[in-house]
Design an enzyme around this catalytic site. Structure first.
Site, short mmCIF file in Angstrom:
data_model
loop_
_atom_site.label_atom_id
_atom_site.label_comp_id
_atom_site.label_asym_id
_atom_site.label_seq_id
_atom_site.Cartn_x
_atom_site.Cartn_y
_atom_site.Cartn_z
N HIS A 127 1.98 24.16 -17.55
CA HIS A 127 2.84 24.18 -18.73
C HIS A 127 4.17 23.49 -18.47
O HIS A 127 4.68 23.51 -17.35
CB HIS A 127 3.11 25.62 -19.15
CG HIS A 127 1.87 26.41 -19.44
ND1 HIS A 127 1.79 27.76 -19.22
CD2 HIS A 127 0.66 26.03 -19.92
CE1 HIS A 127 0.57 28.19 -19.57
NE2 HIS A 127 -0.12 27.15 -20.00
N ASP A 132 -5.35 26.31 -22.59
CA ASP A 132 -5.25 25.55 -21.34
C ASP A 132 -6.53 24.77 -21.05
O ASP A 132 -6.47 23.66 -20.52
CB ASP A 132 -4.90 26.47 -20.16
CG ASP A 132 -3.47 26.99 -20.22
OD1 ASP A 132 -2.65 26.41 -20.97
OD2 ASP A 132 -3.16 27.97 -19.53
N TYR A 144 9.99 34.97 -13.45
CA TYR A 144 10.73 33.72 -13.29
C TYR A 144 11.94 33.65 -14.19
O TYR A 144 11.96 34.20 -15.28
CB TYR A 144 9.82 32.50 -13.50
CG TYR A 144 9.13 32.41 -14.83
CD1 TYR A 144 9.59 31.54 -15.82
CD2 TYR A 144 7.99 33.15 -15.10
CE1 TYR A 144 8.92 31.43 -17.04
CE2 TYR A 144 7.32 33.05 -16.30
CZ TYR A 144 7.80 32.19 -17.28
OH TYR A 144 7.15 32.09 -18.48
N GLN A 190 17.50 33.23 -18.95
CA GLN A 190 16.43 34.13 -19.39
C GLN A 190 15.53 34.47 -18.21
O GLN A 190 15.26 33.62 -17.37
CB GLN A 190 15.62 33.43 -20.47
CG GLN A 190 14.47 34.21 -21.05
CD GLN A 190 13.81 33.46 -22.20
OE1 GLN A 190 14.49 32.81 -22.99
NE2 GLN A 190 12.51 33.54 -22.28
N ASP A 191 15.05 35.72 -18.15
CA ASP A 191 14.04 36.14 -17.18
C ASP A 191 12.75 36.45 -17.92
O ASP A 191 12.78 37.08 -18.99
CB ASP A 191 14.48 37.40 -16.43
CG ASP A 191 15.51 37.13 -15.35
OD1 ASP A 191 15.92 35.97 -15.19
OD2 ASP A 191 15.92 38.10 -14.67
N ASN A 192 11.62 36.02 -17.37
CA ASN A 192 10.30 36.29 -17.94
C ASN A 192 9.44 36.96 -16.89
O ASN A 192 9.63 36.74 -15.69
CB ASN A 192 9.63 34.99 -18.39
CG ASN A 192 10.38 34.28 -19.49
OD1 ASN A 192 10.98 34.91 -20.34
ND2 ASN A 192 10.37 32.97 -19.45
N ARG A 194 -2.83 30.34 -15.10
CA ARG A 194 -1.87 30.08 -16.19
C ARG A 194 -1.24 28.72 -15.92
O ARG A 194 -0.61 28.53 -14.90
CB ARG A 194 -0.81 31.17 -16.25
CG ARG A 194 -1.35 32.53 -16.65
CD ARG A 194 -0.20 33.54 -16.82
NE ARG A 194 -0.67 34.86 -17.07
CZ ARG A 194 -0.82 35.41 -18.27
NH1 ARG A 194 -0.53 34.71 -19.35
NH2 ARG A 194 -1.24 36.65 -18.41
N LYS A 219 12.86 26.34 -13.51
CA LYS A 219 12.42 27.71 -13.28
C LYS A 219 12.62 28.10 -11.83
O LYS A 219 12.47 27.28 -10.92
CB LYS A 219 10.93 27.86 -13.62
CG LYS A 219 10.59 27.56 -15.06
CD LYS A 219 9.10 27.61 -15.31
CE LYS A 219 8.77 27.27 -16.75
NZ LYS A 219 7.32 27.21 -16.98
#
Length: 184
Positions: free
Chosen positions: A61, A169, A131, A46-48, A58, A71
């Site tokens: 995580h 967060d 990523y 998968q690409d994000n 951010r 990643k």
């Protein structure tokens, strides 16, 4: 491409070979055979991509257990300070973090193996961050560590008073209180 060790086992910086001329530039942002030769044998599924404004943080995580993700991260536009924290119990660098600037200019990438928390701060007016992941997102396995945890003492390279951080967060547990189940 050039592989640069970070001092945290498995976490490496990748400098692609960039071909530039008066038309612009070209580089392979991912090529399976080259990554395999560099001992990065992860199969990405998968690409994000995210776009953020200056001051956004951010992270930090990660996902637990079978949902853990490796990643391969990079910046398409702008500049970020990218951070990975070793969460693997038994690792000689457990609880240590590594950070570097990723930008559209330096075209560096960071390979973040499973067992690390990940985050970034935006240094430019905007940044497009992309990523690859080797596992799908699983909300039930999602966890976070507060990016301002005093034990980690991460220097996000921006004034804390100028940061934009999600409520999720900001209320995330400290490193000592965070649930983690990774072994080295």
């Amino acid at each position: 491409m050039k592989i640069i060790e970070t001092g945290l086992p498995g976490l490496v910086v990748i400098e692609p070979r960039v071909f530039e001329d008066d038309r612009g530039y070209f580089f392979e942002s991912y090529q399976l055979q080259r990554y395999t030769e560099a001992d990065i044998n992860t199969i990405f599924i998968q690409d994000n991509e995210s776009k953020s404004v200056k001051g956004v943080i951010r992270g930090l995580h990660y996902q637990l257990g079978e949902a853990a993700q490796a990643k391969l991260v990079r910046v398409v536009q702008g500049s970020v300070f990218d951070v990975a924290v070793d969460l693997r119990k038994g690792s000689p660098t457990f609880g240590k973090w590594f950070g570097l600037e990723l930008s559209e200019n330096n075209k560096k990438q960071l390979f973040v193996p499973r067992g690390f928390a990940h985050g970034f701060s935006v240094l430019s007016e905007t940044a497009i961050f992309t990523y690859k992941c080797d596992n799908a997102y699983d909300k039930s396995a999602e966890r976070s560590i507060n990016p301002f945890d005093s034990q980690l003492a991460i220097d996000w390279m921006i004034d804390k008073n100028q940061t934009i951080v999600s409520e999720k967060d900001m209320i995330a547990p400290s490193f000592d209180e965070a649930e983690m189940n990774f072994n080295f």
